[in-house]
Motif scaffolding. Structure first.
Motif, PDB file in Angstrom:
ATOM      1  N   VAL A 195      18.737 -35.081  21.703  1.00 38.12           N
ATOM      2  CA  VAL A 195      17.740 -34.026  21.501  1.00 38.12           C
ATOM      3  C   VAL A 195      16.448 -34.421  22.207  1.00 38.12           C
ATOM      4  CG1 VAL A 195      16.377 -32.763  19.782  1.00 38.12           C
ATOM      5  CG2 VAL A 195      18.751 -33.415  19.272  1.00 38.12           C
ATOM      6  N   ARG A 196      15.865 -33.474  22.901  1.00 35.96           N
ATOM      7  CA  ARG A 196      14.571 -33.702  23.549  1.00 35.96           C
ATOM      8  C   ARG A 196      13.507 -32.892  22.822  1.00 35.96           C
ATOM      9  NH1 ARG A 196      11.181 -31.820  28.028  1.00 35.96           N
ATOM     10  NH2 ARG A 196      10.260 -33.649  28.997  1.00 35.96           N
ATOM     11  N   VAL A 197      12.483 -33.593  22.362  1.00 35.64           N
ATOM     12  CA  VAL A 197      11.340 -32.960  21.711  1.00 35.64           C
ATOM     13  C   VAL A 197      10.202 -32.908  22.720  1.00 35.64           C
ATOM     14  CG1 VAL A 197       9.644 -33.143  19.857  1.00 35.64           C
ATOM     15  CG2 VAL A 197      12.021 -33.802  19.427  1.00 35.64           C
ATOM     16  N   ASP A 198       9.726 -31.710  23.027  1.00 36.65           N
ATOM     17  CA  ASP A 198       8.590 -31.545  23.929  1.00 36.65           C
ATOM     18  C   ASP A 198       7.336 -32.022  23.186  1.00 36.65           C
ATOM     19  OD1 ASP A 198       6.341 -30.639  25.341  1.00 36.65           O
ATOM     20  OD2 ASP A 198       7.393 -28.868  26.063  1.00 36.65           O
ATOM     21  N   TYR A 199       6.868 -33.199  23.566  1.00 37.07           N
ATOM     22  CA  TYR A 199       5.749 -33.803  22.841  1.00 37.07           C
ATOM     23  C   TYR A 199       4.466 -32.991  22.979  1.00 37.07           C
ATOM     24  CZ  TYR A 199       3.040 -37.472  20.624  1.00 37.07           C
ATOM     25  OH  TYR A 199       2.249 -38.175  19.757  1.00 37.07           O
ATOM     26  N   ASP A 200       4.285 -32.303  24.088  1.00 34.49           N
ATOM     27  CA  ASP A 200       3.110 -31.444  24.223  1.00 34.49           C
ATOM     28  C   ASP A 200       3.113 -30.354  23.156  1.00 34.49           C
ATOM     29  OD1 ASP A 200       1.900 -32.737  26.365  1.00 34.49           O
ATOM     30  OD2 ASP A 200       2.842 -31.453  27.873  1.00 34.49           O
ATOM     31  N   GLN A 201       4.271 -29.846  22.829  1.00 40.31           N
ATOM     32  CA  GLN A 201       4.397 -28.761  21.863  1.00 40.31           C
ATOM     33  C   GLN A 201       4.455 -29.264  20.416  1.00 40.31           C
ATOM     34  OE1 GLN A 201       7.793 -26.259  22.634  1.00 40.31           O
ATOM     35  NE2 GLN A 201       7.403 -24.959  20.862  1.00 40.31           N
ATOM     36  N   VAL A 217      16.776 -39.124  19.872  1.00 43.32           N
ATOM     37  CA  VAL A 217      15.658 -38.211  20.091  1.00 43.32           C
ATOM     38  C   VAL A 217      14.739 -38.770  21.162  1.00 43.32           C
ATOM     39  CG1 VAL A 217      13.783 -36.902  19.016  1.00 43.32           C
ATOM     40  CG2 VAL A 217      15.769 -37.590  17.642  1.00 43.32           C
ATOM     41  N   ASP A 218      14.468 -37.947  22.162  1.00 43.73           N
ATOM     42  CA  ASP A 218      13.601 -38.281  23.278  1.00 43.73           C
ATOM     43  C   ASP A 218      12.337 -37.437  23.147  1.00 43.73           C
ATOM     44  OD1 ASP A 218      12.398 -38.773  25.729  1.00 43.73           O
ATOM     45  OD2 ASP A 218      13.980 -37.859  26.921  1.00 43.73           O
ATOM     46  N   TYR A 219      11.220 -38.085  22.805  1.00 42.45           N
ATOM     47  CA  TYR A 219       9.924 -37.404  22.733  1.00 42.45           C
ATOM     48  C   TYR A 219       9.302 -37.510  24.113  1.00 42.45           C
ATOM     49  CZ  TYR A 219      10.391 -37.481  17.668  1.00 42.45           C
ATOM     50  OH  TYR A 219      10.828 -37.295  16.382  1.00 42.45           O
ATOM     51  N   ALA A 220       9.285 -36.419  24.852  1.00 42.62           N
ATOM     52  CA  ALA A 220       8.882 -36.462  26.258  1.00 42.62           C
ATOM     53  C   ALA A 220       8.055 -35.237  26.629  1.00 42.62           C
ATOM     54  CB  ALA A 220      10.131 -36.521  27.137  1.00 42.62           C
ATOM     55  N   ARG A 228       4.136 -39.714  23.649  1.00 42.99           N
ATOM     56  CA  ARG A 228       5.279 -39.300  24.460  1.00 42.99           C
ATOM     57  C   ARG A 228       5.950 -40.572  24.960  1.00 42.99           C
ATOM     58  NH1 ARG A 228       0.750 -39.451  27.054  1.00 42.99           N
ATOM     59  NH2 ARG A 228       0.695 -40.370  29.133  1.00 42.99           N
ATOM     60  N   SER A 229       7.108 -40.460  25.554  1.00 38.07           N
ATOM     61  CA  SER A 229       7.922 -41.581  26.036  1.00 38.07           C
ATOM     62  C   SER A 229       8.364 -42.498  24.894  1.00 38.07           C
ATOM     63  CB  SER A 229       7.223 -42.364  27.161  1.00 38.07           C
ATOM     64  OG  SER A 229       6.111 -43.094  26.705  1.00 38.07           O
ATOM     65  N   THR A 230       8.620 -41.863  23.736  1.00 35.43           N
ATOM     66  CA  THR A 230       9.184 -42.584  22.600  1.00 35.43           C
ATOM     67  C   THR A 230      10.615 -42.109  22.408  1.00 35.43           C
ATOM     68  OG1 THR A 230       7.034 -42.807  21.514  1.00 35.43           O
ATOM     69  CG2 THR A 230       8.982 -43.026  20.115  1.00 35.43           C
ATOM     70  N   LEU A 231      11.526 -43.057  22.252  1.00 37.30           N
ATOM     71  CA  LEU A 231      12.938 -42.777  22.017  1.00 37.30           C
ATOM     72  C   LEU A 231      13.310 -43.359  20.663  1.00 37.30           C
ATOM     73  CD1 LEU A 231      14.216 -44.116  25.470  1.00 37.30           C
ATOM     74  CD2 LEU A 231      13.624 -41.745  24.911  1.00 37.30           C
ATOM     75  N   ILE A 232      14.037 -42.590  19.847  1.00 42.97           N
ATOM     76  CA  ILE A 232      14.518 -43.111  18.577  1.00 42.97           C
ATOM     77  C   ILE A 232      15.969 -42.681  18.368  1.00 42.97           C
ATOM     78  CG2 ILE A 232      12.232 -43.171  17.490  1.00 42.97           C
ATOM     79  CD1 ILE A 232      13.005 -40.670  15.911  1.00 42.97           C
ATOM     80  N   VAL A 233      16.673 -43.443  17.542  1.00 48.34           N
ATOM     81  CA  VAL A 233      18.026 -43.069  17.139  1.00 48.34           C
ATOM     82  C   VAL A 233      18.046 -43.008  15.625  1.00 48.34           C
ATOM     83  CG1 VAL A 233      20.452 -43.754  17.096  1.00 48.34           C
ATOM     84  CG2 VAL A 233      19.131 -44.070  19.161  1.00 48.34           C
ATOM     85  N   LEU A 234      18.619 -41.910  15.114  1.00 50.64           N
ATOM     86  CA  LEU A 234      18.651 -41.644  13.678  1.00 50.64           C
ATOM     87  C   LEU A 234      20.079 -41.434  13.194  1.00 50.64           C
ATOM     88  CD1 LEU A 234      15.862 -38.923  13.782  1.00 50.64           C
ATOM     89  CD2 LEU A 234      15.552 -41.306  13.109  1.00 50.64           C
ATOM     90  N   LYS A 235      20.334 -41.874  11.971  1.00 50.10           N
ATOM     91  CA  LYS A 235      21.614 -41.600  11.285  1.00 50.10           C
ATOM     92  C   LYS A 235      21.277 -41.491   9.807  1.00 50.10           C
ATOM     93  CE  LYS A 235      26.157 -41.604  10.699  1.00 50.10           C
ATOM     94  NZ  LYS A 235      27.156 -40.834  11.359  1.00 50.10           N
TER      95      LYS A 235
END
Length: 137
Positions: free
Chosen positions: A79-85, A45-48, A100-107
């Protein structure tokens, strides 16, 4: 050829090498990540935001790393999450996303790693490698 036609043609030709490239991000919609995790997928997940220079540098590095190893795209959902939204939505607040500019990996129920406000090849590749290891184990 008029200027408008030239610009449109130039833009189309420039984009050709990217057409069909599997390394795009899926735009986040409510429930997307939860469903993917429930289905057993590993999710990067890319929070950008569109205006963030660090986010742009991260995206370029992610694309570079993905192009170096096609296994990432075979096994990880990006997946890209629009952090403004979505900054104040559960997709961000439930995981304690600080900016913003936070990247995480989930399982499953686990967060496998996180990179905040850094575009280092080493850090982002390590994060992606953690996702790939979880996805293929």
């Amino acid at each position: 050829m008029n200027r408008r036609h030239f610009l449109v043609t130039t833009a189309a030709v420039t984009a050709l090498p990217l057409a069909g490239f599997a390394s795009e991000f899926i735009a986040y919609q409510d429930g997307l990540i939860k469903q993917a995790l429930a289905d057993g997928k590993t999710v990067f997940v890319d929070y950008a935001t569109d205006w963030c220079s660090t986010c742009a540098a991260q995206e370029r590095m992610i694309e570079r790393i993905r192009s170096e190893n096609p296994e990432y795209d075979k096994h990880i959902m990006f997946v890209r999450v629009d952090y403004d939204q979505f900054a104040n939505a559960p997709v961000s607040t439930d995981r304690g996303i600080p900016r913003r500019s936070t990247l995480i990996v989930l399982k499953g129920d686990d967060e496998l790693g996180r990179v905040v406000a850094a575009a280092s090849h080493r850090m982002i590749k390590a994060l992606m490698d953690a996702g790939l290891a979880a996805a293929t184990s």
